[in-house]
Design an enzyme around this catalytic site. Structure first.
Site, PDB file in Angstrom:
ATOM      1  N   GLU A 168       0.809  -1.225   0.000  1.00  0.00           N
ATOM      2  CA  GLU A 168       0.000   0.000   0.000  1.00  0.00           C
ATOM      3  C   GLU A 168       0.841   1.274   0.000  1.00  0.00           C
ATOM      4  O   GLU A 168       0.489   2.259   0.647  1.00  0.00           O
ATOM      5  CB  GLU A 168      -0.976  -0.025   1.191  1.00  0.00           C
ATOM      6  CG  GLU A 168      -1.862  -1.257   1.176  1.00  0.00           C
ATOM      7  CD  GLU A 168      -3.006  -1.223   2.185  1.00  0.00           C
ATOM      8  OE1 GLU A 168      -3.014  -0.356   3.061  1.00  0.00           O
ATOM      9  OE2 GLU A 168      -3.909  -2.068   2.058  1.00  0.00           O
ATOM     10  N   GLU A 272      -4.821  -9.609   0.988  1.00  0.00           N
ATOM     11  CA  GLU A 272      -5.639  -9.557   2.199  1.00  0.00           C
ATOM     12  C   GLU A 272      -7.082  -9.666   1.724  1.00  0.00           C
ATOM     13  O   GLU A 272      -7.433  -9.070   0.708  1.00  0.00           O
ATOM     14  CB  GLU A 272      -5.503  -8.205   2.941  1.00  0.00           C
ATOM     15  CG  GLU A 272      -4.200  -7.995   3.670  1.00  0.00           C
ATOM     16  CD  GLU A 272      -4.033  -6.563   4.219  1.00  0.00           C
ATOM     17  OE1 GLU A 272      -4.999  -5.766   4.178  1.00  0.00           O
ATOM     18  OE2 GLU A 272      -2.929  -6.256   4.682  1.00  0.00           O
TER      19      GLU A 272
END
Ligand SMILES: *[C@@H]1O[C@H](CO)[C@@H](O)[C@H](O)[C@H]1NC(C)=O
Ligand SMILES: *[C@@H]1O[C@H](CO)[C@@H](O)[C@H](O)[C@H]1NC(C)=O
Ligand SMILES: *[C@@H]1O[C@H](CO)[C@@H](O)[C@H](O)[C@H]1NC(C)=O
Ligand SMILES: *[C@@H]1O[C@H](CO)[C@@H](O)[C@H](O)[C@H]1NC(C)=O
Ligand SMILES: *[C@@H]1O[C@H](CO)[C@@H](O)[C@H](O)[C@H]1NC(C)=O
Ligand SMILES: *[C@@H]1O[C@H](CO)[C@@H](O)[C@H](O)[C@H]1NC(C)=O
Ligand SMILES: *[C@@H]1O[C@H](CO)[C@@H](O)[C@H](O)[C@H]1NC(C)=O
Ligand SMILES: *[C@@H]1O[C@H](CO)[C@@H](O)[C@H](O)[C@H]1NC(C)=O
Ligand SMILES: *[C@@H]1O[C@H](CO)[C@@H](O)[C@H](O)[C@H]1NC(C)=O
Length: 560
Positions: A168, A272
């Site tokens: 991220e 995820e």
């Protein structure tokens, strides 16, 4: 031998039957956009995130709720043994670990998991300054060395599936950080190759609007030189995807995303997944993710998370651990995920023989929502940076060991003072949008700071006061007395800015170390990116106002 011994103790099986039950974990390889076991069958990541949450200080400076510390789960042998029966019960074949400490011993955990057929996906970043900063990104020697130290620690294990070069880092309106991630993938890929490692190079992306999310995916697996080369491409794209909640359907939750990645060129998975907005989490998305509609596009995923994790959205996790760390209590999520994982039978197609190899297309062009340059930052050159540091006239000499935040604020101050004195901070800056990287942009922040201090000191006729920086700077008695010495040192030490080369293991050189002193070793360089011409951009000073975040924001483990 040891495997057979342990198994005998645990299960009391006859030695002969062990030969078939205890086998070395097999190698997983990427062919085109799929992963394969050694026997040619498709490999799906049926995984779970495995890391206790570090300290999270919620503040406006930390909108992503990122931890400022971490607990290395692979260094805790008894905890791994404690958890193994539960991981087996869940039926996972992979765990994702967000941060590890390369100076600790990981033998027990890695063997425990290897013997059980469990692969690891290891993120190379650490909290705070141990990751590529998403606001003021840089691909620099300190991060590269940290990544290399971790790879060197883990390369002896047979169950590392992939190393992630970032999590991220690139966000909406922050897409100019992408070149730094791609440069990291390039250099880590070259390093793994030089070590004969077959571990995959991965990145885990935050989900977002497709108008930049998809461009990022394509950018990370494209070839900027338009030669269909894989040298700057990741092998494994991860999407942190929390789109599915409740008893949803493929059509409702995943069809759009699935379509967006239908033509992707390297392996992809959900790095995820799990609902975070409306509990309970039913985990029925597993059936969709590993089912016939998504298996042609994705190679499984990582459920988030085994251990408890708290975010602004709530509390997640499959288990609780007793305060004496010996006992595991499972929750409803554990049971539901176990049931769902237990029912999966993803298609074994295409088989390895008919998988087509990847092509590496040209990179996405820039527009309003995607601004990343295809000119990548150079390979961080520790020899050149260390050479420079030892020659500088005014050196940063921190009085505290946790100097990261001090460096950020001193860079702010230094660049502002330098600007007022007629200088600038272009040499230490980098710009992933224009693709212009200052010749020191790859150096450790402390060396950048010493360079700024030295220039300021020299512009002030070497008045000792101008090297003080409230007690953070020290005049270097060994430095040359020539005028513009810092600039001359940069020219001589950094003889080939912009070079890319295969990094080598570098022994860590502490701040202020009087290492090197000669010219940098450029015999390994290639000049893929060419020399960088530096723009005389007065905005650099303003831009560098954000430097303070060097100590603050990083790109690590977050939810959504
Ligand atoms: C790694 O572990 C060592 C030994 O416990 C410790 O001194 C060091 O601070 C740790 N490093 C990180 C980055 O946590
Ligand atoms: C991104 O930038 C656009 C255009 O400046 C703006 O409209 C939008 O609100 C920004 N988005 C975020 C998440 O900051
Ligand atoms: C920019 O390009 C990407 C493809 O790389 C596309 O998805 C996106 O919609 C484009 N943005 C604009 C504003 O056109
Ligand atoms: C762990 O303990 C907390 C606090 O008691 C509780 O809210 C949570 O549901 C428990 N989680 C599991 C997985 O049992
Ligand atoms: C982060 O900063 C600490 C000091 O605060 C330093 O010891 C460590 O080496 C730094 N790590 C990186 C990757 O720069
Ligand atoms: C450095 O560590 C000390 C002691 O733990 C702490 O009080 C201080 O706030 C830290 N400084 C920075 C800049 O993080
Ligand atoms: C060093 O710089 C920091 C940040 O500007 C400042 O807080 C500190 O007082 C200075 N001096 C020393 C000796 O650390
Ligand atoms: C420079 O790098 C080359 C290539 O790796 C190596 O053979 C040589 O020993 C290095 N020289 C020095 C002085 O480090
Ligand atoms: C490295 O770069 C320098 C300067 O551009 C060049 O002279 C030298 O030939 C290069 N070395 C290699 C091995 O490519």
């Amino acid at each position: 031998m040891l495997k057979a011994f342990r198994a005998t103790v645990l299960f009391g099986l006859a030695a002969t039957s062990l030969l078939s039950t205890v086998q070395a974990i097999t190698k997983v390889q990427r062919v085109g956009r799929y992963l394969y076991n050694e026997d040619g069958s498709r490999f799906y990541i049926k995984g779970i995130a495995y890391q206790e949450q570090g300290e999270v200080v919620q503040s406006a400076d930390n909108p992503f709720g990122e931890p400022s510390s971490f607990i290395d789960p692979l260094s805790l042998g008894s905890a791994c043994s404690r958890d193994l029966p539960f991981l087996k019960e869940l039926g996972v074949n992979a765990i994702r670990i967000y941060s590890v400490n390369s100076s600790l011993n990981h033998d027990d955990c890695m063997k425990t998991f290897s013997d059980a057929g469990i692969y690891t996906i290891i993120d190379l970043a650490l909290p705070l300054n141990g990751s590529i900063d998403r606001v003021v990104p840089s691909w620099s020697t300190n991060i590269l060395n940290q990544y290399i130290a971790t790879i060197d620690t883990f390369s002896k294990y047979d169950n590392v599936l992939a190393y992630n070069v970032g999590n991220e880092v690139v966000v909406q309106n922050g897409t100019a950080a992408a070149p730094f991630v791609k440069a990291a993938a390039r250099d880590i890929k070259a390093y793994l190759k030089s070590k004969g490692s077959s571990a995959l190079v991965g990145y885990a992306a935050i989900n977002g609007a497709s108008n930049w999310r998809d461009a990022l995916a394509n950018y990370l697996s494209c070839d900027p030189s338009n030669a269909n080369s894989d040298s700057t491409s990741i092998d494994l794209y991860g999407l942190n995807d929390y789109e599915w909640c409740g008893d949803s359907t493929f059509q409702q939750s995943y069809a759009g995303t699935n379509g967006d990645y239908a033509g992707y060129n390297v392996a992809a998975y959900f790095s995820e997944f799990g609902c975070i907005t409306s509990p309970p989490r039913l985990w029925t998305e597993s059936a969709a993710l590993f089912g016939p509609q998504m298996a042609p596009v994705w190679s499984g995923g990582i459920a988030f998370s085994y251990f408890p994790a708290t975010s602004a959205q709530g509390q997640f996790g499959m288990v609780n651990i007793s305060s004496d760390a010996t006992t595991v209590t499972t929750g409803d999520d554990f049971d539901r995920l176990k049931t769902q994982y237990g029912q999966l039978s993803p298609p074994n197609s295409p088989d390895m023989g008919s998988a087509t190899s990847s092509s590496f297309p040209s990179c996405p062009s820039t527009n309003d929502t995607w601004v990343a340059s295809t000119n990548l930052p150079p390979t961080p050159n520790a020899a050149a940076c260390n050479c420079l540091e030892s020659t500088l006239t005014c050196q940063f000499t921190p009085s505290v060991s946790n100097y990261t935040a001090v460096v950020g604020s001193l860079l702010d101050t230094g660049c502002s003072l330098l600007g007022q004195a007629g200088g600038n901070c272009n040499d230490i800056g980098s710009n992933g949008q224009t693709g212009v990287y200052g010749r020191l942009s790859d150096c450790d922040p402390t060396i950048k700071l010493s360079f700024v201090m030295s220039q300021y000191y020299e512009l002030n006729n070497r008045n000792a006061q101008a090297c003080s920086f409230a007690g953070n700077g020290t005049v270097n008695p060994l430095a040359p007395s020539s005028s513009a010495a810092a600039n001359a040192a940069a020219s001589s030490c950094i003889s080939n800015p912009g070079a890319t080369f295969t990094p080598s293991a570098v022994s860590t050189s502490g701040n202020g170390a009087q290492s090197g002193g000669g010219s940098s070793n450029t015999s390994q360089n290639t000049t893929k990116n060419g020399a960088v011409s530096l723009v005389g951009d007065i905005n650099a000073i303003i831009g560098l106002g954000a430097m303070a975040v060097i100590g603050g924001i990083s790109a690590l483990w977050t939810l959504a």
